[in-house]
Scaffold this motif. Structure first.
Motif, PDB file in Angstrom:
ATOM      1  N   ASP A  43       0.918  -1.259   0.187  1.00 56.20           N
ATOM      2  CA  ASP A  43      -0.219   0.132   0.027  1.00 56.20           C
ATOM      3  C   ASP A  43       0.996   1.234  -0.073  1.00 56.20           C
ATOM      4  OD1 ASP A  43       0.390   0.730   2.626  1.00 56.20           O
ATOM      5  OD2 ASP A  43      -0.954  -0.484   3.412  1.00 56.20           O
ATOM      6  N   GLU A  74      -8.922  -1.033   4.463  1.00 59.60           N
ATOM      7  CA  GLU A  74      -9.602  -2.358   4.061  1.00 59.60           C
ATOM      8  C   GLU A  74     -10.279  -2.250   2.636  1.00 59.60           C
ATOM      9  OE1 GLU A  74      -9.816  -5.067   6.384  1.00 59.60           O
ATOM     10  OE2 GLU A  74     -11.295  -5.937   4.955  1.00 59.60           O
ATOM     11  N   LYS A  77      -9.488  -3.959  -0.379  1.00 58.30           N
ATOM     12  CA  LYS A  77      -9.704  -5.386  -0.621  1.00 58.30           C
ATOM     13  C   LYS A  77     -10.787  -5.877  -1.323  1.00 58.30           C
ATOM     14  CE  LYS A  77      -9.609  -8.827   2.794  1.00 58.30           C
ATOM     15  NZ  LYS A  77      -9.328  -9.221   4.369  1.00 58.30           N
ATOM     16  N   GLY A 105       0.411  -5.017   5.354  1.00 55.30           N
ATOM     17  CA  GLY A 105      -0.459  -5.547   6.431  1.00 55.30           C
ATOM     18  C   GLY A 105      -1.233  -6.661   6.061  1.00 55.30           C
ATOM     19  N   GLY A 106      -2.112  -7.129   6.782  1.00 54.54           N
ATOM     20  CA  GLY A 106      -3.129  -8.243   6.230  1.00 54.54           C
ATOM     21  C   GLY A 106      -3.905  -7.889   5.086  1.00 54.54           C
ATOM     22  N   VAL A 107      -4.090  -6.554   4.839  1.00 56.24           N
ATOM     23  CA  VAL A 107      -5.136  -6.173   3.643  1.00 56.24           C
ATOM     24  C   VAL A 107      -4.158  -6.544   2.470  1.00 56.24           C
ATOM     25  CG1 VAL A 107      -5.860  -4.081   2.385  1.00 56.24           C
ATOM     26  CG2 VAL A 107      -6.170  -4.526   4.750  1.00 56.24           C
ATOM     27  N   ASP A 110      -3.671 -10.585   1.960  1.00 54.57           N
ATOM     28  CA  ASP A 110      -4.899 -11.260   1.630  1.00 54.57           C
ATOM     29  C   ASP A 110      -5.361 -10.910   0.146  1.00 54.57           C
ATOM     30  OD1 ASP A 110      -5.437 -12.064   4.404  1.00 54.57           O
ATOM     31  OD2 ASP A 110      -7.216 -11.280   4.295  1.00 54.57           O
ATOM     32  N   THR A 130       4.345  -6.617   7.388  1.00 58.41           N
ATOM     33  CA  THR A 130       4.699  -5.581   7.752  1.00 58.41           C
ATOM     34  C   THR A 130       4.099  -5.020   9.124  1.00 58.41           C
ATOM     35  OG1 THR A 130       3.505  -3.924   6.554  1.00 58.41           O
ATOM     36  CG2 THR A 130       5.743  -4.606   5.859  1.00 58.41           C
ATOM     37  N   SER A 131       2.577  -5.512   9.488  1.00 56.47           N
ATOM     38  CA  SER A 131       1.926  -5.214  10.741  1.00 56.47           C
ATOM     39  C   SER A 131       2.235  -6.415  11.600  1.00 56.47           C
ATOM     40  CB  SER A 131       0.667  -4.797  10.484  1.00 56.47           C
ATOM     41  OG  SER A 131      -0.034  -6.169  10.018  1.00 56.47           O
ATOM     42  N   LEU A 133      -0.134  -7.706  13.248  1.00 54.02           N
ATOM     43  CA  LEU A 133      -1.285  -8.598  13.046  1.00 54.02           C
ATOM     44  C   LEU A 133      -0.825  -9.550  11.764  1.00 54.02           C
ATOM     45  CD1 LEU A 133      -5.010  -8.332  13.568  1.00 54.02           C
ATOM     46  CD2 LEU A 133      -4.157  -8.772  11.050  1.00 54.02           C
ATOM     47  N   ASP A 137      -0.510 -13.515  12.300  1.00 54.09           N
ATOM     48  CA  ASP A 137      -1.674 -14.318  12.000  1.00 54.09           C
ATOM     49  C   ASP A 137      -2.204 -14.317  10.468  1.00 54.09           C
ATOM     50  OD1 ASP A 137      -4.369 -15.089  11.997  1.00 54.09           O
ATOM     51  OD2 ASP A 137      -5.218 -13.699  13.087  1.00 54.09           O
ATOM     52  N   SER A 138      -2.115 -13.189   9.676  1.00 49.28           N
ATOM     53  CA  SER A 138      -2.959 -13.512   8.616  1.00 49.28           C
ATOM     54  C   SER A 138      -1.821 -13.811   7.443  1.00 49.28           C
ATOM     55  CB  SER A 138      -3.344 -11.979   8.066  1.00 49.28           C
ATOM     56  OG  SER A 138      -2.402 -11.068   8.003  1.00 49.28           O
ATOM     57  N   LYS A 143      -5.022 -18.552   4.227  1.00 50.17           N
ATOM     58  CA  LYS A 143      -6.396 -18.095   3.639  1.00 50.17           C
ATOM     59  C   LYS A 143      -6.142 -16.811   3.369  1.00 50.17           C
ATOM     60  CE  LYS A 143      -9.526 -19.190   7.467  1.00 50.17           C
ATOM     61  NZ  LYS A 143     -10.358 -18.747   8.457  1.00 50.17           N
ATOM     62  N   ASN A 153     -14.386 -10.727   3.468  1.00 57.17           N
ATOM     63  CA  ASN A 153     -13.686 -12.376   2.996  1.00 57.17           C
ATOM     64  C   ASN A 153     -14.720 -13.317   2.265  1.00 57.17           C
ATOM     65  OD1 ASN A 153     -11.154 -11.121   4.204  1.00 57.17           O
ATOM     66  ND2 ASN A 153     -11.868 -11.790   6.337  1.00 57.17           N
ATOM     67  N   PHE A 170      10.528  -3.632  10.947  1.00 58.10           N
ATOM     68  CA  PHE A 170       9.170  -3.010  10.404  1.00 58.10           C
ATOM     69  C   PHE A 170       8.286  -2.446  11.340  1.00 58.10           C
ATOM     70  CE2 PHE A 170       9.281  -6.019   6.334  1.00 58.10           C
ATOM     71  CZ  PHE A 170      10.087  -5.037   5.744  1.00 58.10           C
ATOM     72  N   THR A 173       7.852   1.339  12.767  1.00 53.75           N
ATOM     73  CA  THR A 173       7.314   2.365  12.310  1.00 53.75           C
ATOM     74  C   THR A 173       5.789   2.154  12.355  1.00 53.75           C
ATOM     75  OG1 THR A 173       7.471   1.471  10.086  1.00 53.75           O
ATOM     76  CG2 THR A 173       8.910   3.198  10.662  1.00 53.75           C
TER      77      THR A 173
HETATM   78  P1  NAD Z   1      -3.944  -3.393   7.136  1.00 56.58           P
HETATM   79  O1  NAD Z   1      -2.959  -4.081   5.986  1.00 56.58           O
HETATM   80  O2  NAD Z   1      -4.655  -2.259   6.840  1.00 56.58           O
HETATM   81  O3  NAD Z   1      -2.544  -2.392   7.943  1.00 56.58           O
HETATM   82  C1  NAD Z   1      -2.975  -1.610   8.930  1.00 56.58           C
HETATM   83  C2  NAD Z   1      -2.380  -0.225   8.540  1.00 56.58           C
HETATM   84  O4  NAD Z   1      -0.807  -0.355   9.013  1.00 56.58           O
HETATM   85  C3  NAD Z   1      -2.306   0.153   7.251  1.00 56.58           C
HETATM   86  O5  NAD Z   1      -2.559   1.590   7.279  1.00 56.58           O
HETATM   87  C4  NAD Z   1      -0.882   0.110   6.861  1.00 56.58           C
HETATM   88  O6  NAD Z   1      -0.643   1.174   5.874  1.00 56.58           O
HETATM   89  C5  NAD Z   1      -0.352   0.348   8.026  1.00 56.58           C
HETATM   90  N1  NAD Z   1       1.020  -0.318   8.234  1.00 56.58           N
HETATM   91  C6  NAD Z   1       1.228  -1.848   8.193  1.00 56.58           C
HETATM   92  N2  NAD Z   1       2.505  -1.965   8.508  1.00 56.58           N
HETATM   93  C7  NAD Z   1       3.266  -0.703   8.601  1.00 56.58           C
HETATM   94  C8  NAD Z   1       4.573  -0.433   9.126  1.00 56.58           C
HETATM   95  N3  NAD Z   1       5.283  -1.550   9.169  1.00 56.58           N
HETATM   96  N4  NAD Z   1       4.947   0.794   9.188  1.00 56.58           N
HETATM   97  C9  NAD Z   1       4.042   1.806   9.349  1.00 56.58           C
HETATM   98  N5  NAD Z   1       2.511   1.372   8.904  1.00 56.58           N
HETATM   99  C10 NAD Z   1       2.381   0.098   8.661  1.00 56.58           C
HETATM  100  O7  NAD Z   1      -4.280  -4.288   8.246  1.00 56.58           O
HETATM  101  P2  NAD Z   1      -3.950  -5.339   9.161  1.00 56.58           P
HETATM  102  O8  NAD Z   1      -4.484  -5.026  10.609  1.00 56.58           O
HETATM  103  O9  NAD Z   1      -2.408  -5.539   9.108  1.00 56.58           O
HETATM  104  O10 NAD Z   1      -4.611  -6.702   8.561  1.00 56.58           O
HETATM  105  C11 NAD Z   1      -6.186  -6.628   8.584  1.00 56.58           C
HETATM  106  C12 NAD Z   1      -6.638  -7.459   7.278  1.00 56.58           C
HETATM  107  O11 NAD Z   1      -5.978  -8.978   7.591  1.00 56.58           O
HETATM  108  C13 NAD Z   1      -8.073  -7.494   7.371  1.00 56.58           C
HETATM  109  O12 NAD Z   1      -8.289  -7.270   5.903  1.00 56.58           O
HETATM  110  C14 NAD Z   1      -8.364  -9.111   7.706  1.00 56.58           C
HETATM  111  O13 NAD Z   1      -9.585  -9.621   7.323  1.00 56.58           O
HETATM  112  C15 NAD Z   1      -7.087  -9.717   7.310  1.00 56.58           C
HETATM  113  N6  NAD Z   1      -6.821 -10.719   8.132  1.00 56.58           N
HETATM  114  C16 NAD Z   1      -6.689 -11.927   7.470  1.00 56.58           C
HETATM  115  C17 NAD Z   1      -6.134 -13.193   8.116  1.00 56.58           C
HETATM  116  C18 NAD Z   1      -5.915 -14.402   7.347  1.00 56.58           C
HETATM  117  O14 NAD Z   1      -5.732 -15.700   7.910  1.00 56.58           O
HETATM  118  N7  NAD Z   1      -6.141 -14.400   5.987  1.00 56.58           N
HETATM  119  C19 NAD Z   1      -6.208 -13.282   9.387  1.00 56.58           C
HETATM  120  C20 NAD Z   1      -6.503 -12.271   9.991  1.00 56.58           C
HETATM  121  C21 NAD Z   1      -6.902 -10.942   9.538  1.00 56.58           C
END
Ligand code: NAD
Ligand code: ZN
Length: 360
Positions: A43, A74, A77, A105-107, A110, A130-131, A133, A137-138, A143, A153, A170, A173
């Protein structure tokens, strides 16, 4: 470098975890035996921070790499954005042996995974989460999905990555709120599978919130290990994988009831875990002390345990709309003790409503 192996029937893969792993992206890609052409998807926020440098490293190592960034959040996605990515892949003439790399991140994981699974009926896919979460997890478990206007999803597949490369740097930040979101899933792993790990989290809360790299490495490693252990036993979610849903039954209802705009996923899951623990206690499965210990660590990690905006009846109705409800039966993940859960699909309505009253 710490490695966690995910052993699956068809193909196994490694999760490499350390500080600065991404500097070695070229070396890792060489071991993948893929064509030289790589599409890196990110992103704009993460792409500006890390994407350009990553593509330069790949080019230095002889790859033909291109970065394509979508808006963060989100709303990227979906199938329209996936179509943009297919167009990019076709324009670049990516063939079946060219890799798609998800950097974000997870977005991004996925979405890119969904595109990798479907473009030319599947091309090699690498996750660089990079997040927090995404790291815990993701990115692990295969998935991949995009959202439909009628639900999250809903369009997706099980498609395992060839490799997951986790760079703890990562997280330096990552905004604090996103860190806490990931910590909710980390706490979940302790609750469902490992009391010792849960104690580690309690004992190291200060260092975790201060983002100490060695402590973050350890919590990411153990979380990935637990997720891999669950996924190895039930890749396509027909049985034990359901335990990963601890806190998610109520969590998803809270997200839906607040239009996905008040709580992010981890926050809703935190409230959901507290709710599930209360139900377990009311059923006599776990002690009040266990519920209180969970509540304490959630609050310590700046996560909520109440959703005052939500109404009991609305939440109760939404529980049955979750896509994991089969034959109108909810499979609850309930607590026996910290580190030990049970699946249960017969919880009396009054007990559920009692817990909902306590969290709203
Ligand atoms: P995201 O990808 O939107 O990231 C969150 C925010 O953090 C974004 O604004 C992104 O730009 C920012 N970011 C990410 N890494 C960064 C970094 N190192 N430095 C600065 N900013 C950073 O959201 P998320 O919480 O990572 O993931 C949520 C998504 O994951 C949802 O769509 C959810 O459905 C999915 N998910 C999937 C699974 C799976 O098993 N596939 C499991 C859990 C969640
Ligand atoms: Zn979750």
């Amino acid at each position: 470098m710490v490695n966690v192996k995910v052993n699956l029937e068809k193909r196994s893969y490694n999760i490499h975890i350390d500080v600065s792993t991404s500097n070695l992206i070229g070396n890792f890609m060489q071991t993948m035996k893929v064509n030289k052409k790589i599409l890196v998807i990110s992103d704009t926020a993460v792409g500006n921070l890390y994407g350009i440098q990553m593509v330069e490293l790949l080019i230095k190592d002889g790859f033909i790499a291109e970065l394509y960034c979508v808006p963060p959040g989100e709303h990227s996605k979906n199938l329209d954005v996936a179509m943009e990515l297919y167009t990019k892949a076709i324009t670049l003439e990516l063939d079946r042996n060219c890799a798609i790399v998800a950097l974000g991140g997870g977005v991004i994981g996925d979405l890119s995974g969904f595109v990798a699974a479907t473009y030319l009926r599947g091309v090699p896919f690498i996750q660089i989460p990079t997040s927090l979460l995404a790291q815990v997890d993701s990115s692990v478990g295969g998935k991949v999905a995009v959202n439909h206007p009628m639900g999250k999803n809903l369009i997706g597949a099980f498609y395992q990555p060839r490799m997951v490369l986790i760079d703890i740097n990562f997280l330096s930040t990552l905004p604090n709120r996103e860190l806490y979101t990931g910590l909710a899933e980390v706490i979940k792993y302790g609750m469902i599978a490992d009391k010792k790990f849960f104690t580690y989290l309690c004992d190291h809360s200060r260092q975790i919130l201060d983002k100490r790299p060695d402590v973050l490495t350890e919590i990411v490693r153990r979380s990935c290990e637990i997720k891999a252990w669950v996924v190895e036993q039930d890749e396509c979610e027909s049985s034990i994988r359901a335990i990963l849903n601890f806190g998610h039954t109520i969590g998803h209802a809270i997200e839906a009831d607040t239009n996905f705009s008040v709580y992010n996923h981890g926050e809703a899951v935190a409230i959901g875990m507290y709710g599930a623990a209360l139900i377990s206690n009311h059923l006599g499965m776990c002690s009040k002390a266990t519920v209180d210990v969970l509540k304490h660590i959630l609050l310590q990690f700046n996560l909520p345990v109440y959703a005052p905006e939500c109404g009991i009846e609305d939440l109760f109705k939404l529980l049955y709309r979750d896509k994991k409800v089969l034959d109108n039966k909810i499979t609850w993940v309930l607590l026996n003790d910290i580190g030990e859960v049970n699946l249960c699909n017969q919880v009396p309505e009054n007990i559920v409503k009692l817990a909902l009253a306590e969290i709203t």
